[in-house]
Each structure stands twice: as structure tokens, then as C-alpha cells.
Design an enzyme around this catalytic site. Sequence first.
Site, PDB file in Angstrom:
ATOM      1  N   GLU A 129       0.842  -1.199   0.000  1.00  0.00           N
ATOM      2  CA  GLU A 129       0.000   0.000   0.000  1.00  0.00           C
ATOM      3  C   GLU A 129       0.879   1.252   0.000  1.00  0.00           C
ATOM      4  O   GLU A 129       1.914   1.295   0.673  1.00  0.00           O
ATOM      5  CB  GLU A 129      -0.906  -0.004   1.239  1.00  0.00           C
ATOM      6  N   ASP A 131       0.076   5.328   0.510  1.00  0.00           N
ATOM      7  CA  ASP A 131      -1.052   6.157   0.941  1.00  0.00           C
ATOM      8  C   ASP A 131      -0.762   7.643   0.947  1.00  0.00           C
ATOM      9  O   ASP A 131       0.273   8.086   1.469  1.00  0.00           O
ATOM     10  CB  ASP A 131      -1.463   5.806   2.386  1.00  0.00           C
ATOM     11  N   GLU A 133      -3.179  10.285   2.715  1.00  0.00           N
ATOM     12  CA  GLU A 133      -4.393  10.412   3.510  1.00  0.00           C
ATOM     13  C   GLU A 133      -4.523  11.856   3.976  1.00  0.00           C
ATOM     14  O   GLU A 133      -3.583  12.417   4.554  1.00  0.00           O
ATOM     15  CB  GLU A 133      -4.354   9.459   4.709  1.00  0.00           C
TER      16      GLU A 133
END
Length: 328
Positions: A129, A131, A133
Amino acid sequence: MALFQGNLLLFHMIYLFFFMMILTPKLVSSHDRHYSPPSVSRLTDLFPHVSFDHGFSTVFGGSNVKLLNNASIATLSLDKSSGSGLVSKNKYHYGFFSAAIKLPAGLSSGVVLAFYLSNADSYPHNHDEIDIELLGHDKRNDWVLQTNIYANGSTNTGREEKFYFWFDPTAQHHYYSIIWNSHHIVFLVDNIPVREYPNRGTFSSIYPSKPMSVYMTIWDGSDWATHGGKYPVNYKYAPFTVSLAESEMTGCVSSSTSKNNPTIQPSGPVSSCSKSSASPSSDPVDGPDFVTLSKQQSMAMDWARSKLMFYSYCKDASRFKVLPPECK
């Protein structure tokens, strides 16, 4: 006597006011930062845009997903019933991924807008993953940028870094981008690199390497997003709606995408890549222009990290008795 008592009361009120001013922490707000960002090359000008109907499918919260202007713009909403999200129709071995995002205005504690790559659907026990955010805050219009990386299911070791913005991310669209190739992962905001995660051979087990999809989601992160869950989502201010535009996805499309669903065609420009051999020099994302940051980009990243980064896992000695190996 009454006059003296009145003056004494006034003195105490003035003293109390200044005492409280000293003790009350100054609110950190993007509006208080008037930095002039450094000039950098605009990577977002190099690649064509992908319409949301062509490049993405709804992954959840269908009624909260809206496509506008011939699907050149998408809005995602979070309300009491559901969040919402999009997922790319293709999976990628590497690439350049970007979107122009305008965040919800107003109080947004607990709200999470995520722009990320993941393969958790294909590798539930050892997924990768990458990310970006965007975390709502307890103070008006004050969002936080968090970046994170997982590889091979290493979710117990979060590699978070957090930044404040030098602009109001709710006033207009701003670019959020990810470079992911065999050389490094780079997170960029308005084309300014804020973080580079190099692929050092000795740490290959903690570098994302399996094909991933691109996700754009908005959801309720009340239990952790704002001050560790201190401030949950207040649905009095719902719906929380984010606007997405100028989506870009250029890179090496996994052949398994078309094998699993022959009706799906690549949603963006496909580089002539081969995972079984060295990438060709003409590759637009894994080629020589993307091996390292330029001097201009490196200086811009130093600027962003020195002025805007307020947390790095590599400096969190209270969390790690032994820092992760890439921090040394």
C-alpha cells in the site's frame, strides 16, 4: 472603597486575560502560513487526464458518488449512511498517479480522504500500500497530510509522516501525486516533493512490488484520524463532499487486468514495460527522468520537510525501541 474594589476587579480581569493568552496554545492553521513555495517542474503537465467513467469504477457508497462535466470531475461524499469511493479499472506494476482535489470546508474532524494504491483485494495477508491520507481537523479548514507505506503485509510497522499545508486545501483544487517505480516512491503536493522513499536493495522486503489498483475514498476515521480519535466525525455538518478532477494514471498496466476481465481496456497511457527485463530507456515513469529527484526537486523537498513536516516515524523513539532499518 467601592472605586478601589472596582479598580482591583478590573486589574484581576486584565491579569487573567493575559494569563490565559499565555497558557492557551496557538491554533495551528494553514491560514497562518504564508510561505511562498519554491518553483518546480510541473510533472502533472506531462501526462494526459483520464475521465472518471473510463478510468474508475465505484467501489462502495454508490449513491454518494457523482460524475460531473462528462465525468471529468467526480464528487465523493460521506454522510451518516455511508462513505464512498472509486477504484481504478486497471492494476499497475508502477506509474505516475495524480488527482486535483478540493477538500470539504468547515469542521471536518474524523473525516479521511484517501488517495492511495493497494492490492489488499488480491493479497489480503501480505498486501502492499502507498497512501496519501488527508485528515480532517478539529479546527476550521485545518487539514493534515499523512503519507504512509506498507509492503508485504507489514501493517504493524506504519511508516507515517505528517505535514501541514502552506495553503487552504478547501479553497480550490490542488494536485496530489505519487511516483512509484523501481527506483523510489515520491509523494508530491502541487508538484512539490514532500517525501521520497528510495528502493534500497537491502530493504527490498519493505518496498511495494506487487501490482496495485488506485483508490480514491472518503470515510469515517473517527477512531484515529484526528488527535488519535479525540475528535470524531460530527454529522451535524454532513455531508462532507470532496471534489476530484484532472485524474492521471500513467504506467505499466498489469496483464492480469485484461485477463480477468477482457472487456476492460487500459484506462490511461500504457508504457512499454516488461517486468521480466530491464525497463526501456523510453519508459515515461521508470526511465532515466524518474530515477532520482532533480536538484530543484530536492531543494523543494527540503523546504517542505523543514517548514511543514511535524511528524516522522523515523524520529519517534517512544514508539520504536529499535527504529526501522531504513531510518538509519
